[in-house]
Design a protein around this motif. Structure first.
Motif, PDB file in Angstrom:
ATOM      1  N   PRO A  12       5.434   4.860  11.089  1.00 57.17           N
ATOM      2  CA  PRO A  12       4.385   5.563  11.840  1.00 57.17           C
ATOM      3  C   PRO A  12       4.349   5.085  13.288  1.00 57.17           C
ATOM      4  O   PRO A  12       4.802   3.984  13.614  1.00 57.17           O
ATOM      5  N   ARG A  39       1.685   3.414   2.366  1.00 53.52           N
ATOM      6  CA  ARG A  39       2.038   4.783   2.733  1.00 53.52           C
ATOM      7  C   ARG A  39       1.531   5.765   1.673  1.00 53.52           C
ATOM      8  O   ARG A  39       1.184   6.906   1.975  1.00 53.52           O
ATOM      9  N   GLU A  97      -1.960   6.593   2.387  1.00 57.93           N
ATOM     10  CA  GLU A  97      -2.033   7.612   3.429  1.00 57.93           C
ATOM     11  C   GLU A  97      -1.812   9.007   2.848  1.00 57.93           C
ATOM     12  O   GLU A  97      -2.518   9.963   3.201  1.00 57.93           O
ATOM     13  N   TRP A 110      -2.065   2.203  12.548  1.00 56.16           N
ATOM     14  CA  TRP A 110      -0.994   1.202  12.606  1.00 56.16           C
ATOM     15  C   TRP A 110      -0.885   0.617  14.006  1.00 56.16           C
ATOM     16  O   TRP A 110      -0.907   1.344  15.006  1.00 56.16           O
TER      17      TRP A 110
END
Length: 251
Positions: free
Chosen positions: A5, A237, A240, A248
């Motif tokens: 990211p 992740r 997310e 991040w």
């Protein structure tokens, strides 16, 4: 390989304003092992003072397991910390006990007007207190015992950086006395209990018991830590993908 990211810059002053306004009720610093999350959390706590850190590490709860779990207590300086060294090595500590211990420390921090910062890499522990609705059993904790509006910050390092840091840190911990720490623990803790804790406590115990050579232990342990860090990143992740926004940063 999945693309990392894009890093952000988090403004501590904006975080403090959001906390004071009730828009967030916990700052949560997450990341894989050796990503610099503890140092970042400490720096953030100093910028937000008064602020205190709650550990979200499934093995740092145990006393006497210091080098292997990377407690690095000196790193906290004068920043108060919680949920470290709360049960004896050799015992079993489950997710629901962690929820209860967290709820007590969280309420204590907020009652004194300090900002709580949760820091760690144990995804299950993190989600158990920031996304408690995913867990069937809640220990009879009241609805307001756990945070409902956490703000997640993730510490970001490239795979190459992470690999180098893990290798360097393992060498440092062995030099600092990791083997002697486990020899000492074995005087009071059965080997099967140390093996249960995994990673350093699994492979170094096998070395101390004569089941692995020193060289094989170092290689096997290094590989296991690399795999563990990859699983941690996969977990975050996955959070997310499940709708959690993680900001991040480059620590």
């Amino acid at each position: 390989m999945a693309k990392l990211p894009d890093p952000e810059v988090v403004d501590p002053a904006a975080l403090a304003r959001a906390y004071d306004a009730g828009d967030i009720d916990l700052i949560c610093v997450v990341g894989p092992t050796a990503s610099g999350k503890t140092r970042y959390a400490v720096q953030l706590a100093k910028a937000l003072a008064p602020a205190e850190i709650l550990s979200a590490d499934s093995r740092q709860v145990y006393t006497g397991m210091d080098i292997g779990t990377g407690k690095d207590l000196r790193e906290y300086g004068d920043v108060p910390y919680h949920l470290i060294d709360i049960v004896p090595a050799g015992s079993k500590f489950n997710i629901y006990q962690y929820q209860e211990a967290f709820a007590k420390a969280y309420a204590d921090i907020r009652s004194r007007g300090a900002i709580p910062i949760l820091c760690g890499g144990s995804g299950l522990y993190i989600e158990s207190v920031t996304r408690a609705y995913k867990f069937e059993k809640q220990n009879g904790l009241p609805d307001d015992a756990l945070p409902r509006k956490p703000y997640y910050i993730g510490t970001l390092v490239t795979r190459e950086e992470r690999v180098a840091r893990i290798d360097r840190r393992l060498e440092e911990r062995l030099q600092e006395g990791l083997v002697e720490e486990i020899r000492t623990l074995l005087k009071t803790v059965p080997p099967e209990d140390l093996l249960y804790y995994g990673l350093e406590y699994k492979f170094v115990t096998q070395y101390v018991l004569g089941q692995l050579s020193y060289e094989d232990m170092v290689v096997a342990l290094g590989n296991a830590i690399h795999q563990f860090a990859k699983r941690q990143m996969t977990w975050f992740r996955g959070m997310e993908r499940d709708g959690v926004q993680i900001h991040w940063v480059r620590p």
